[in-house]
Design a protein around this motif. Structure first.
Motif, PDB file in Angstrom:
ATOM      1  N   ASP A  82     -19.124   6.272 -15.949  1.00 42.67           N
ATOM      2  CA  ASP A  82     -20.133   5.385 -16.535  1.00 42.67           C
ATOM      3  C   ASP A  82     -19.558   4.590 -17.704  1.00 42.67           C
ATOM      4  O   ASP A  82     -19.043   5.155 -18.672  1.00 42.67           O
ATOM      5  N   GLY A  83     -19.654   3.282 -17.616  1.00 41.13           N
ATOM      6  CA  GLY A  83     -19.165   2.423 -18.684  1.00 41.13           C
ATOM      7  C   GLY A  83     -17.688   2.102 -18.571  1.00 41.13           C
ATOM      8  O   GLY A  83     -17.181   1.260 -19.307  1.00 41.13           O
ATOM      9  N   THR A  84     -17.005   2.774 -17.634  1.00 44.16           N
ATOM     10  CA  THR A  84     -15.569   2.544 -17.446  1.00 44.16           C
ATOM     11  C   THR A  84     -15.284   1.971 -16.062  1.00 44.16           C
ATOM     12  O   THR A  84     -14.676   0.917 -15.928  1.00 44.16           O
ATOM     13  N   VAL A  85     -15.736   2.672 -15.028  1.00 47.51           N
ATOM     14  CA  VAL A  85     -15.553   2.212 -13.650  1.00 47.51           C
ATOM     15  C   VAL A  85     -16.790   1.449 -13.173  1.00 47.51           C
ATOM     16  O   VAL A  85     -16.672   0.460 -12.449  1.00 47.51           O
ATOM     17  N   TYR A  86     -17.960   1.906 -13.580  1.00 46.16           N
ATOM     18  CA  TYR A  86     -19.189   1.202 -13.197  1.00 46.16           C
ATOM     19  C   TYR A  86     -20.240   1.303 -14.290  1.00 46.16           C
ATOM     20  O   TYR A  86     -20.155   2.133 -15.202  1.00 46.16           O
ATOM     21  N   LEU A  87     -21.227   0.430 -14.182  1.00 46.33           N
ATOM     22  CA  LEU A  87     -22.445   0.498 -14.987  1.00 46.33           C
ATOM     23  C   LEU A  87     -23.610   0.548 -14.012  1.00 46.33           C
ATOM     24  O   LEU A  87     -23.822  -0.402 -13.255  1.00 46.33           O
ATOM     25  N   GLY A  88     -24.347   1.646 -14.018  1.00 49.36           N
ATOM     26  CA  GLY A  88     -25.420   1.798 -13.052  1.00 49.36           C
ATOM     27  C   GLY A  88     -24.871   1.748 -11.639  1.00 49.36           C
ATOM     28  O   GLY A  88     -23.998   2.532 -11.262  1.00 49.36           O
ATOM     29  N   THR A 104     -25.934   9.232 -25.607  1.00 45.49           N
ATOM     30  CA  THR A 104     -26.528   8.280 -24.671  1.00 45.49           C
ATOM     31  C   THR A 104     -25.628   8.135 -23.456  1.00 45.49           C
ATOM     32  O   THR A 104     -24.460   8.509 -23.471  1.00 45.49           O
ATOM     33  N   CYS A 105     -26.198   7.556 -22.417  1.00 45.88           N
ATOM     34  CA  CYS A 105     -25.450   7.225 -21.209  1.00 45.88           C
ATOM     35  C   CYS A 105     -25.610   5.725 -20.963  1.00 45.88           C
ATOM     36  O   CYS A 105     -26.738   5.209 -20.942  1.00 45.88           O
ATOM     37  N   PRO A 106     -24.496   4.983 -20.789  1.00 41.67           N
ATOM     38  CA  PRO A 106     -24.613   3.536 -20.561  1.00 41.67           C
ATOM     39  C   PRO A 106     -25.095   3.226 -19.151  1.00 41.67           C
ATOM     40  O   PRO A 106     -24.685   3.863 -18.181  1.00 41.67           O
ATOM     41  N   THR A 107     -25.983   2.257 -19.021  1.00 40.25           N
ATOM     42  CA  THR A 107     -26.418   1.750 -17.723  1.00 40.25           C
ATOM     43  C   THR A 107     -26.415   0.221 -17.806  1.00 40.25           C
ATOM     44  O   THR A 107     -26.259  -0.358 -18.878  1.00 40.25           O
ATOM     45  N   ARG A 136     -15.867   5.950 -24.168  1.00 40.01           N
ATOM     46  CA  ARG A 136     -16.505   6.640 -25.301  1.00 40.01           C
ATOM     47  C   ARG A 136     -15.417   7.263 -26.170  1.00 40.01           C
ATOM     48  O   ARG A 136     -14.764   8.224 -25.777  1.00 40.01           O
ATOM     49  N   ILE A 137     -15.273   6.740 -27.370  1.00 39.87           N
ATOM     50  CA  ILE A 137     -14.156   7.155 -28.216  1.00 39.87           C
ATOM     51  C   ILE A 137     -14.288   8.600 -28.666  1.00 39.87           C
ATOM     52  O   ILE A 137     -13.285   9.317 -28.772  1.00 39.87           O
ATOM     53  N   GLU A 138     -15.519   9.088 -28.880  1.00 35.68           N
ATOM     54  CA  GLU A 138     -15.678  10.436 -29.423  1.00 35.68           C
ATOM     55  C   GLU A 138     -15.587  11.529 -28.365  1.00 35.68           C
ATOM     56  O   GLU A 138     -15.533  12.712 -28.712  1.00 35.68           O
ATOM     57  N   LEU A 155     -13.917  -1.403 -23.522  1.00 36.57           N
ATOM     58  CA  LEU A 155     -15.082  -1.806 -24.308  1.00 36.57           C
ATOM     59  C   LEU A 155     -16.248  -2.263 -23.445  1.00 36.57           C
ATOM     60  O   LEU A 155     -17.090  -3.044 -23.885  1.00 36.57           O
ATOM     61  N   THR A 156     -16.343  -1.726 -22.232  1.00 35.22           N
ATOM     62  CA  THR A 156     -17.418  -2.101 -21.317  1.00 35.22           C
ATOM     63  C   THR A 156     -18.585  -1.114 -21.351  1.00 35.22           C
ATOM     64  O   THR A 156     -19.550  -1.284 -20.591  1.00 35.22           O
ATOM     65  N   GLY A 157     -18.486  -0.088 -22.183  1.00 39.11           N
ATOM     66  CA  GLY A 157     -19.533   0.932 -22.235  1.00 39.11           C
ATOM     67  C   GLY A 157     -20.162   1.044 -23.597  1.00 39.11           C
ATOM     68  O   GLY A 157     -20.731   0.078 -24.122  1.00 39.11           O
ATOM     69  N   VAL A 158     -20.035   2.220 -24.223  1.00 40.45           N
ATOM     70  CA  VAL A 158     -20.781   2.498 -25.452  1.00 40.45           C
ATOM     71  C   VAL A 158     -20.022   2.199 -26.736  1.00 40.45           C
ATOM     72  O   VAL A 158     -20.617   2.163 -27.808  1.00 40.45           O
ATOM     73  N   THR A 159     -18.707   1.992 -26.675  1.00 44.75           N
ATOM     74  CA  THR A 159     -17.914   1.785 -27.882  1.00 44.75           C
ATOM     75  C   THR A 159     -17.533   0.317 -28.020  1.00 44.75           C
ATOM     76  O   THR A 159     -17.082  -0.305 -27.056  1.00 44.75           O
ATOM     77  N   ASP A 160     -17.723  -0.231 -29.242  1.00 50.74           N
ATOM     78  CA  ASP A 160     -17.224  -1.574 -29.519  1.00 50.74           C
ATOM     79  C   ASP A 160     -16.154  -1.484 -30.602  1.00 50.74           C
ATOM     80  O   ASP A 160     -15.885  -0.416 -31.154  1.00 50.74           O
TER      81      ASP A 160
END
Length: 262
Positions: free
Chosen positions: A14-20, A153-156, A211-213, A230-235
């Motif tokens: 999630d947020g790396t290979v796909y979103l939703g 959280t989980c990115p979608t 997710r960096i953490e 940077l396609t998911g939860v971390t900017d």
């Protein structure tokens, strides 16, 4: 060591290979390139609301050829851990149907409406007051308190949704007991399992995640080469707030191609 000299790659989902239900643009091509230029690719997710077979089926539906054994998730890792460490315990599981199936397949007795011998907390989109009260009753006498993953959280594709940290936090708040062990990323159990699946030393493995953490912290602790996307939860602004330094920061997994030709 150049990126192309590594022998395996571990990719978050999630947020790396796909979103939703949509692949990140270029993700499929990058997976294929990693397989050709690096070696085995393992998909590693903290989500426990589906099983490994579900994730492999989703990836195939999105155009990436994978087998169930190419995916490891925190639900499977947690079920194996409980089966080995607490073989006779009845686990009160705060989680959804697929996680319960994972535990039962591992030979673990589960309860959902009465107190158990241990609590296992995970993402649960049906979490309610009765669940919270049963967790309180289970933990009153100091029973072990485990969790599948620490994600807030989980990115979608529609934005972030609450993840397991919400359930963990609620239980900690009413019981005063801090979770004893988290089995998903960035835990040592998760990284040992993942490295065992790809069969390489950490220094020969890439870790790619958003997710960096969790993703990047796990890879950094283990001695992997870490790639933050940077396609998911971390900017970029968040990076300075976490005591973890990714080896590479990329806008997208599609940019991994540039690392392979350096």
């Amino acid at each position: 060591m150049s990126v192309a000299e590594h022998e395996a790659a571990i990719l978050d989902l999630d947020g790396t290979v796909y979103l939703g239900d949509k692949l990140i643009p270029g993700a499929g091509e990058t997976v294929q390139l990693l397989r050709e230029e690096v070696g085995e690719v393992l998909f590693l997710t903290n989500k426990a609301i589906a099983r490994r077979g579900d994730y492999s089926e989703k990836l195939r539906r999105l155009g990436i050829d994978v087998e169930r054994s190419d995916v490891v998730n925190s639900g499977w890792v947690t079920a194996q851990y409980v089966s080995e460490r607490f073989p006779s315990a009845a686990a009160f599981v705060v989680g959804e149907g697929p996680l319960l199936e994972e535990f039962r397949e591992a030979g673990v007795t589960t309860v959902t409406e009465t107190p158990g011998d241990i609590v296992v907390a995970s993402m649960d989109r049906h979490f309610d007051y009765d669940t919270l009260e049963t967790a309180l009753r289970t933990l009153e006498d100091g029973a072990p308190f485990l969790a599948t993953n620490p994600d807030r959280t989980c990115p979608t594709e529609k934005g972030a949704i609450p993840d397991a940290a919400g359930m963990i936090g609620a239980i900690e708040g009413v019981t005063g007991q801090t979770v004893d062990e988290v089995l998903g990323k960035p835990s040592a159990t998760m990284v040992e399992t993942a490295l065992g699946e790809v069969g390489v030393d950490p220094g020969d493995c890439l870790m790619v995640g958003d997710r960096i953490e969790t993703d990047i912290r796990m890879g950094d602790r283990a001695g992997m080469t870490t790639v933050l996307v940077l396609t998911g939860v971390t900017d970029r602004e968040m990076i300075a707030d976490v005591n973890v330094d990714p080896d590479y920061v990329l806008d997208s997994i599609a940019d991994v191609e540039g690392l392979l030709v350096e």
